[in-house]
Design a protein around this motif. Structure first.
Motif, PDB file in Angstrom:
ATOM      1  N   ILE A 250       0.835  -1.209   0.000  1.00  0.00           N
ATOM      2  CA  ILE A 250       0.000   0.000   0.000  1.00  0.00           C
ATOM      3  C   ILE A 250       0.861   1.247   0.000  1.00  0.00           C
ATOM      4  N   ASN A 251       2.077   1.158   0.558  1.00  0.00           N
ATOM      5  CA  ASN A 251       2.974   2.309   0.484  1.00  0.00           C
ATOM      6  C   ASN A 251       3.499   2.529  -0.929  1.00  0.00           C
ATOM      7  N   ALA A 252       3.697   1.446  -1.683  1.00  0.00           N
ATOM      8  CA  ALA A 252       4.052   1.594  -3.095  1.00  0.00           C
ATOM      9  C   ALA A 252       2.894   2.230  -3.870  1.00  0.00           C
ATOM     10  N   MET A 253       1.658   1.838  -3.507  1.00  0.00           N
ATOM     11  CA  MET A 253       0.482   2.437  -4.142  1.00  0.00           C
ATOM     12  C   MET A 253       0.358   3.921  -3.778  1.00  0.00           C
ATOM     13  N   ALA A 254       0.825   4.293  -2.595  1.00  0.00           N
ATOM     14  CA  ALA A 254       0.811   5.709  -2.206  1.00  0.00           C
ATOM     15  C   ALA A 254       1.675   6.529  -3.150  1.00  0.00           C
ATOM     16  N   GLU A 255       2.837   5.980  -3.503  1.00  0.00           N
ATOM     17  CA  GLU A 255       3.711   6.672  -4.461  1.00  0.00           C
ATOM     18  C   GLU A 255       3.004   6.848  -5.802  1.00  0.00           C
ATOM     19  N   LEU A 256       2.307   5.793  -6.225  1.00  0.00           N
ATOM     20  CA  LEU A 256       1.588   5.848  -7.499  1.00  0.00           C
ATOM     21  C   LEU A 256       0.443   6.856  -7.438  1.00  0.00           C
ATOM     22  N   GLU A 258       0.308   9.562  -5.560  1.00  0.00           N
ATOM     23  CA  GLU A 258       0.854  10.915  -5.595  1.00  0.00           C
ATOM     24  C   GLU A 258       1.236  11.310  -7.015  1.00  0.00           C
ATOM     25  N   ALA A 259       1.771  10.354  -7.764  1.00  0.00           N
ATOM     26  CA  ALA A 259       2.201  10.656  -9.130  1.00  0.00           C
ATOM     27  C   ALA A 259       1.023  10.833 -10.080  1.00  0.00           C
ATOM     28  N   SER A 260      -0.107  10.200  -9.754  1.00  0.00           N
ATOM     29  CA  SER A 260      -1.244  10.205 -10.686  1.00  0.00           C
ATOM     30  C   SER A 260      -2.418  11.054 -10.222  1.00  0.00           C
ATOM     31  N   GLY A 261      -2.339  11.593  -8.995  1.00  0.00           N
ATOM     32  CA  GLY A 261      -3.441  12.390  -8.483  1.00  0.00           C
ATOM     33  C   GLY A 261      -4.484  11.598  -7.730  1.00  0.00           C
ATOM     34  N   GLY A 262      -4.214  10.342  -7.415  1.00  0.00           N
ATOM     35  CA  GLY A 262      -5.160   9.525  -6.663  1.00  0.00           C
ATOM     36  C   GLY A 262      -5.066   9.771  -5.163  1.00  0.00           C
ATOM     37  N   GLY A 470       0.535   9.834  -0.024  1.00  0.00           N
ATOM     38  CA  GLY A 470      -0.356   9.193  -0.988  1.00  0.00           C
ATOM     39  C   GLY A 470      -1.596  10.015  -1.287  1.00  0.00           C
ATOM     40  N   ARG A 471      -1.521  11.298  -0.985  1.00  0.00           N
ATOM     41  CA  ARG A 471      -2.637  12.216  -1.239  1.00  0.00           C
ATOM     42  C   ARG A 471      -2.107  13.431  -1.998  1.00  0.00           C
ATOM     43  N   ALA A 472      -3.003  14.092  -2.689  1.00  0.00           N
ATOM     44  CA  ALA A 472      -2.606  15.276  -3.444  1.00  0.00           C
ATOM     45  C   ALA A 472      -2.146  16.386  -2.505  1.00  0.00           C
ATOM     46  N   ALA A 473      -1.162  17.163  -2.937  1.00  0.00           N
ATOM     47  CA  ALA A 473      -0.682  18.299  -2.133  1.00  0.00           C
ATOM     48  C   ALA A 473      -1.679  19.425  -2.197  1.00  0.00           C
ATOM     49  N   ASP A 474      -1.548  20.385  -1.246  1.00  0.00           N
ATOM     50  CA  ASP A 474      -2.394  21.592  -1.269  1.00  0.00           C
ATOM     51  C   ASP A 474      -2.192  22.358  -2.558  1.00  0.00           C
TER      52      ASP A 474
END
Length: 474
Positions: A250-256, A258-262, A470-474
Motif C-alpha cells: 500500500i505504500n508503493a500504491m501511495a507513491e503511485l 501521488e504521481a497520478s493524483g489519486g 499518498g494524497r494530493a498536495a495543497d
C-alpha cells in the motif's frame, strides 16, 4: 529425543510429573514475551514461575512493578504476585525443580555478522537448565526462531541432560502484538502446537487448557492447529513477512497515487472491502518498524538463502527497500513543504525548527526499536534541522536511543516555534489536537501527516498547509 519419552503414563497415572493437578509452568526470559505470558497464565489459574538472568527485571516484577510498558499488564502482575500464583527468580535450579512445562521466551536478535537470527540466548537457556532437570518435563519453544531450531534444541537437551531424565521438546509459537499482548495471550486468534509424542501433545494441551476454558466461558472458539516442528517454526515469521508485504504494497500504491493524483486512503478503503484482502495493515504511511517485523523479514530471507531457496525469498528485499524508502520520502517532503531544495546531496533543512510528534514505532507502547518516527527525526537532524520530539509514552527510551535530539515535556512545548510539525506516530492525543489552538504556538502552520491519521480539511480550514502521504498536495 530419547525413545522412552514417547511413552504414555500408566492408567490412573498423571501426565504431570510433579503431581500437581495442573502442570506448573515456567517462562524462561521475562521480557515483553515471557513476562506477558507468565502474568496471563497465572491469571488463568496456573502456578507460574518467571526466570531471567536480569536481576533488575526480576526485582521489579517481584515487587509488582513493570520494567516495560504493556497495556493492562501491570494490574495482572500485581494481582497474581499478591495471590501467590506468580513468582520470579534468577535461580535456574528453582526453575528446574518447579516446572512441568518450561516455555522458552528469550530473544533471538540478528547476528552481528548477518541478518540470521542469533540463537545464543536459546543455547544458553537450554544448556543452563538441562543439567539441572531431575524429572520428566516438557521444554516448549515460544521464541521466534529459524526453521530447524526445535530439532537442534532437542539435541542440546539430549546432550546436556541426565540420561535418566526424560525431557522432550515441543513448539508453540507466539503471535503477540505490542499494545494488545495481554488480550492476545488470553484470547488468541489461534494456537499452534507441535509435539513429538502423544505424552507431549497431551501435556502441551494441558498447559493451554486455561485458554480454551476462558474461551468456552465467553462463548468463543480458539482454532487449534496441530502440526510439525518446521511448520510451527515458520508460522510466526511467515505471518510477519506477509504483513510487512501488505504494508509495503500500500505504500508503493501511495507513491503511485501521488504521481497520478489519486488518494491512497480511498484506494485502500475500496480494496479492503474485498474479503480476500481486508482493511487491516492496508494503511499507507511511513512504514513498519518495531522489534519483530523488520527482524523477522530479514531472518526469513537469510534462512531461505541458507536452505537454497533464496530466489523465492528475493521479493522480501524489495519489501524492505520500499519500507526504508518511506523514511527518505518523509524527509524530502519536509524540505518540499518548507520551500527547501532536495538536491543531489539530500534535502536542505538547516536552520529549520521541526517538531516530530511520535517516537515509538506504534501507539500504546514505549518501544522505540527500529522506530520509523525516531529514525526520521534522526535523519532530519542530520540534514541540519533542529528537531524536537514529543511522545506520550516513549520519551525515556527515545532519549537513550537518540540523545542528540531535543525533547519536549508536552505537546504544546514541543511545537512552540516550529516551522513544521510532523505526526509520525498515530497516538490518540495527536489525532484529537485542536489545530486552531496549535496554530498560535508554531512559527509556520505547516503539518506533515506521516500516518494519514488527521482530518485534512479540518487542518486546512484552520489555516494550515497540510500534506499526507499518498494524497494530493495543497
Amino acid at each position: 529425543m530419547r525413545a522412552s519419552s514417547t511413552s504414555l503414563p500408566n492408567e490412573g497415572e498423571s501426565i504431570v510429573a510433579s503431581g500437581s493437578p495442573r502442570p506448573r509452568l515456567t517462562f524462561i526470559g521475562v521480557g515483553p514475551l515471557g513476562g506477558t505470558y507468565a502474568a496471563c497464565y497465572a491469571e488463568l489459574g496456573y502456578e507460574v514461575l518467571g526466570y531471567d538472568v536480569d536481576s533488575g527485571r526480576i526485582e521489579k516484577f517481584s515487587a509488582g512493578e513493570m520494567p516495560f510498558y504493556e497495556r493492562g499488564l501491570d494490574d495482572l502482575v500485581r494481582k497474581n504476585v499478591d495471590n501467590g500464583r506468580l513468582r520470579f527468580t534468577t535461580d535456574p535450579q528453582e526453575v528446574a525443580d518447579f516446572g512441568d512445562v518450561h516455555f522458552l521466551c528469550v530473544g533471538t536478535p540478528p547476528r552481528k555478522d548477518s541478518d540470521s537470527a542469533d540463537l545464543a540466548y536459546i543455547e544458553s537457556a537450554v544448556t543452563t537448565l538441562a543439567p539441572l532437570l531431575t524429572r520428566r518435563c516438557l521444554l516448549v519453544g515460544k521464541s521466534t526462531v529459524p526453521v530447524g531450531t526445535a530439532a537442534w534444541v532437542q539435541q542440546l537437551i539430549d546432550k546436556h541432560s541426565s540420561p535418566d531424565v526424560e525431557v522432550e521438546v515441543a513448539w508453540s509459537p507466539e503471535f503477540l502484538q505490542e499494545a494488545n499482548a495481554v488480550d492476545d495471550v488470553l484470547r488468541p486468534n489461534r494456537i499452534v502446537l507441535a509435539a513429538q509424542s502423544e505424552w507431549a501433545d497431551e501435556l502441551l494441551q494441558a498447559a493451554h487448557k486455561g485458554v480454551f476454558e476462558l474461551a468456552a466461558m465467553e462463548d468463543r472458539e480458539v482454532p487449534l492447529v496441530k502440526t510439525d516442528f518446521a511448520t510451527a517454526e515458520l508460522v510466526k515469521v511467515a505471518s510477519n513477512a506477509f504483513l510487512s508485504t501488505k504494508i509495503s504494497f500500500i505504500n508503493a500504491m501511495a507513491e503511485l497515487c501521488e504521481a497520478s493524483g489519486g488518494d491512497v486512503n480511498a484506494l485502500a478503503r475500496a480494496m479492503g472491502y474485498d474479503s480476500r484482502i481486508g482493511h487491516r495493515f492496508l494503511r499507507a504511511g511511513i512504514g513498519f518498524g518495531g522489534g519483530c517485523l523488520p527482524k523477522d523479514l530479514r531472518a526469513l530471507a537469510a534462512r531461505g538463502k541458507e536452505l537454497g531457496v533464496g530466489e523465492s525469498m528475493r521479493f522480501l528485499a524489495e519489501v524492505e527497500d520500499i519500507n526504508l524508502n518511506r523514511r527518505t520520502k518523509v524527509v524530502r517532503l519536509a524540505a518540499e513543504l518548507c520551500g527547501r531544495e532536495n538536491g543531489p546531496n539530500g534535502p536542505e533543512l538547516s536552520g529549520l525548527n521541526i517538531t516530530v510528534l511520535g517516537a515509538t514505532f506504534k501507539p500504546d507502547t514505549d518501544d522505540v526499536r527500529d522506530s520509523p518516527a525516531l529514525d526520521i527525526a534522526r535523519r532530519m537532524s542530520n540534514e541540519g534541522a533542529t528537531v524536537t520530539v514529543y511522545d506520550p509514552m516513549g520519551m525515556d527510551n527515545a532519549r537513550m536511543f537518540r540523545p542528540e535530539l531535543r525533547y519536549g515535556h508536552t505537546l504544546t512545548e514541543a511545537v512552540e516555534g516550529a516551522d513544521l510539525v510532523c505526526v509520525l506516530t498515530e497516538w490518540e492525543e495527536f489525532r484529537h489536537v485542536d489545530p486552531e489552538a496549535l496554530s498560535d504556538l508554531v512559527a509556520k502552520p505547516r503539518i506533515l501527516d506521516g500516518r494519514n491519521a488527521l482530518d485534512p480539511q479540518l487542518w486546512r480550514n484552520a489555516g494550515w498547509t497540510y500534506r499526507g502521504l499518498g494524497r494530493a498536495a495543497d
